[in-house]
Design a protein around this motif. Sequence first.
Motif, PDB file in Angstrom:
ATOM      1  N   ARG A 177     110.259  40.895 181.726  1.00 20.49           N
ATOM      2  CA  ARG A 177     110.150  39.650 180.972  1.00 20.49           C
ATOM      3  C   ARG A 177     110.430  39.877 179.490  1.00 20.49           C
ATOM      4  NH1 ARG A 177     105.091  37.459 184.532  1.00 20.49           N
ATOM      5  NH2 ARG A 177     104.528  39.642 184.341  1.00 20.49           N
ATOM      6  N   ALA A 178     110.088  41.080 178.986  1.00 26.39           N
ATOM      7  CA  ALA A 178     110.389  41.380 177.581  1.00 26.39           C
ATOM      8  C   ALA A 178     111.890  41.362 177.342  1.00 26.39           C
ATOM      9  CB  ALA A 178     109.805  42.738 177.199  1.00 26.39           C
ATOM     10  N   ALA A 179     112.651  41.983 178.261  1.00 26.78           N
ATOM     11  CA  ALA A 179     114.112  41.965 178.141  1.00 26.78           C
ATOM     12  C   ALA A 179     114.655  40.556 178.319  1.00 26.78           C
ATOM     13  CB  ALA A 179     114.735  42.912 179.157  1.00 26.78           C
ATOM     14  N   TYR A 180     114.042  39.796 179.202  1.00 23.95           N
ATOM     15  CA  TYR A 180     114.461  38.408 179.416  1.00 23.95           C
ATOM     16  C   TYR A 180     114.284  37.584 178.143  1.00 23.95           C
ATOM     17  CZ  TYR A 180     114.099  33.534 180.882  1.00 23.95           C
ATOM     18  OH  TYR A 180     114.252  32.168 180.967  1.00 23.95           O
ATOM     19  N   GLU A 181     113.118  37.701 177.526  1.00 22.40           N
ATOM     20  CA  GLU A 181     112.864  36.922 176.313  1.00 22.40           C
ATOM     21  C   GLU A 181     113.820  37.301 175.192  1.00 22.40           C
ATOM     22  OE1 GLU A 181     108.743  37.550 175.559  1.00 22.40           O
ATOM     23  OE2 GLU A 181     108.096  36.425 177.338  1.00 22.40           O
ATOM     24  N   ARG A 182     114.135  38.599 175.091  1.00 22.87           N
ATOM     25  CA  ARG A 182     115.044  39.030 174.032  1.00 22.87           C
ATOM     26  C   ARG A 182     116.461  38.530 174.286  1.00 22.87           C
ATOM     27  NH1 ARG A 182     117.544  39.091 170.529  1.00 22.87           N
ATOM     28  NH2 ARG A 182     118.318  40.692 169.120  1.00 22.87           N
TER      29      ARG A 182
ATOM     30  N   GLY B 123     128.456  32.898 181.466  1.00 19.98           N
ATOM     31  CA  GLY B 123     127.665  32.812 182.684  1.00 19.98           C
ATOM     32  C   GLY B 123     126.449  33.717 182.692  1.00 19.98           C
ATOM     33  N   PHE B 124     126.258  34.529 181.633  1.00 18.73           N
ATOM     34  CA  PHE B 124     125.106  35.435 181.607  1.00 18.73           C
ATOM     35  C   PHE B 124     123.806  34.650 181.710  1.00 18.73           C
ATOM     36  CE2 PHE B 124     121.690  37.412 179.105  1.00 18.73           C
ATOM     37  CZ  PHE B 124     121.541  38.612 179.778  1.00 18.73           C
ATOM     38  N   ARG B 125     123.688  33.579 180.927  1.00 15.47           N
ATOM     39  CA  ARG B 125     122.441  32.795 180.971  1.00 15.47           C
ATOM     40  C   ARG B 125     122.295  32.063 182.295  1.00 15.47           C
ATOM     41  NH1 ARG B 125     120.174  32.044 175.369  1.00 15.47           N
ATOM     42  NH2 ARG B 125     121.522  33.342 174.086  1.00 15.47           N
ATOM     43  N   SER B 126     123.398  31.617 182.869  1.00 16.49           N
ATOM     44  CA  SER B 126     123.323  30.987 184.192  1.00 16.49           C
ATOM     45  C   SER B 126     122.836  31.984 185.236  1.00 16.49           C
ATOM     46  CB  SER B 126     124.702  30.453 184.595  1.00 16.49           C
ATOM     47  OG  SER B 126     125.083  29.375 183.779  1.00 16.49           O
ATOM     48  N   ALA B 127     123.343  33.224 185.136  1.00 18.92           N
ATOM     49  CA  ALA B 127     122.917  34.261 186.074  1.00 18.92           C
ATOM     50  C   ALA B 127     121.437  34.567 185.909  1.00 18.92           C
ATOM     51  CB  ALA B 127     123.743  35.523 185.852  1.00 18.92           C
ATOM     52  N   THR B 128     120.999  34.684 184.666  1.00 16.05           N
ATOM     53  CA  THR B 128     119.596  34.978 184.390  1.00 16.05           C
ATOM     54  C   THR B 128     118.698  33.854 184.888  1.00 16.05           C
ATOM     55  OG1 THR B 128     120.214  36.296 182.459  1.00 16.05           O
ATOM     56  CG2 THR B 128     117.952  35.500 182.549  1.00 16.05           C
ATOM     57  N   ALA B 129     119.123  32.618 184.652  1.00 15.91           N
ATOM     58  CA  ALA B 129     118.343  31.472 185.131  1.00 15.91           C
ATOM     59  C   ALA B 129     118.332  31.418 186.649  1.00 15.91           C
ATOM     60  CB  ALA B 129     118.918  30.179 184.554  1.00 15.91           C
ATOM     61  N   GLN B 130     119.444  31.784 187.272  1.00 19.10           N
ATOM     62  CA  GLN B 130     119.505  31.770 188.735  1.00 19.10           C
ATOM     63  C   GLN B 130     118.487  32.737 189.330  1.00 19.10           C
ATOM     64  OE1 GLN B 130     123.254  31.202 190.966  1.00 19.10           O
ATOM     65  NE2 GLN B 130     123.051  33.355 191.513  1.00 19.10           N
ATOM     66  N   VAL B 131     118.374  33.921 188.727  1.00 19.03           N
ATOM     67  CA  VAL B 131     117.421  34.912 189.227  1.00 19.03           C
ATOM     68  C   VAL B 131     115.987  34.460 188.977  1.00 19.03           C
ATOM     69  CG1 VAL B 131     116.531  37.240 188.862  1.00 19.03           C
ATOM     70  CG2 VAL B 131     118.987  36.856 189.083  1.00 19.03           C
TER      71      VAL B 131
END
Length: 446
Positions: free
Chosen positions: A347-352, A364-372
């Motif tokens: 979650r720390a890496a996610y928030e950063r 698409g990086f944020r779409s991929a992150t949101a998908q996961v």
Amino acid sequence: MTTVIDLWITESPNSTLPGFGDPLVLAAESFNRAHPRFEVRIRKVEVHLMPEAVAQAVAQGNPPDVVEYTYSSTQTALDTRAANGDPLFVPIQRAIGGRTEILGEPVVVEDLVPTVRRYYSVGGELVSVPSMVTTNLLYANKTVLDRAGIEQLPVTWKDLTAACAKIAELPDGPGHGVSWPNYGWVFHMELAGQGALLTNGDNGRSGRATRVFLDSPEMLNYVGWWKEMLDSGYYLPTEELHYFTCMQAFARQEIAFVVTSSAVGQMMVGMAAEAGFELTAGQLPRPDEECSPGGPVAGHSLFLTAGLPKEKEDGALAFLQHQLNEHHGVARICTPGNPMTSLPITRAAYERTTADDWADPFPGFRSATAQVTSAGHTPAAAGPMVGSLNSINIVLTQAAEDVLLRGAEPAARFRAATEEAQQVLDRYNAAALAYPPVTPDDLSAG
């Protein structure tokens, strides 16, 4: 006196992707500097050979201390046996034993992105530490989409079908609309999107998987739509129906959409730039808007050998935390020269990496992150935990190929595939559940 920790990490077949594994190499170097009484010593093994290489090392009496397995070999790792017949690896959560720091390294496994933690957990217990996470995305040639008047990326199968119909109307457009690989992980995600299981035991999450469901209504629903896309001329069956042949067709602008892994997002950017079109990407289309597209994830994880001396075990556990701290968690997402981009693991890496000042490594990086992160908290979304998964996947993909390219009737062909895959799993489980249990013969990884 220096305590050596033998770490085996995966590399690409025939070293075709230079830089593959660099994030772990850099983390090991950093750990060695911070903990001079330890030396994390790395050996690279081709990813598909790792399970067999470990079994051979056990037979020779010199197994490694920490091993990186690809996601589809997780159950295989759990069923690999030490010389005395005990499990070779100890579940990470059990080895940590509730500690919040080890040799000064904060324990970060409780900070894992929940979807990722669920994939590498069995019966609620974390069994390994993820080292790389990826998902499947829909990449698109925005230049072609603009010409076709497609303003939004498809969200559902129906949307993708309609978008391909518009592309087909272009007088000088691509010959087909879309392609995606005939690959087990894609099936797993499409099943999860419909809330369906590949095996019993809650996908092997609440108990060992002993039955496979390759001919479920949800599977046939997916295959039926896929066949309709092919028959309509919208789907391009590339050579071998492989990830890279699909990507190459996309780069040649033979298709406007392609499904491939977020791990190659930066590679896709380079391919689009060289071909001279604008790249965009979004989440994997799903049967309808009510379905969750978020799981299961893929990637790699690290297993800890059981029964190590206390000093070595603590050093190994400390390294496993170190390679996931925020610095290394972010570095594995944007390490220069690394051909494979991980999504956030903690979650720390996610928030950063979702902060406003973060520059995405690829569209698409944020779409991929949101998908996961949006995946449902269900056994279906967690994905299958089953022995011989790679061999089962091969049975699955052969059935799909027969339906798509040879005219086989879907229900009958996938019923036969279920029977064949069941025999594969039965042979595997016979070894894993024997007394005394032994390492199964099928150690194939994909």
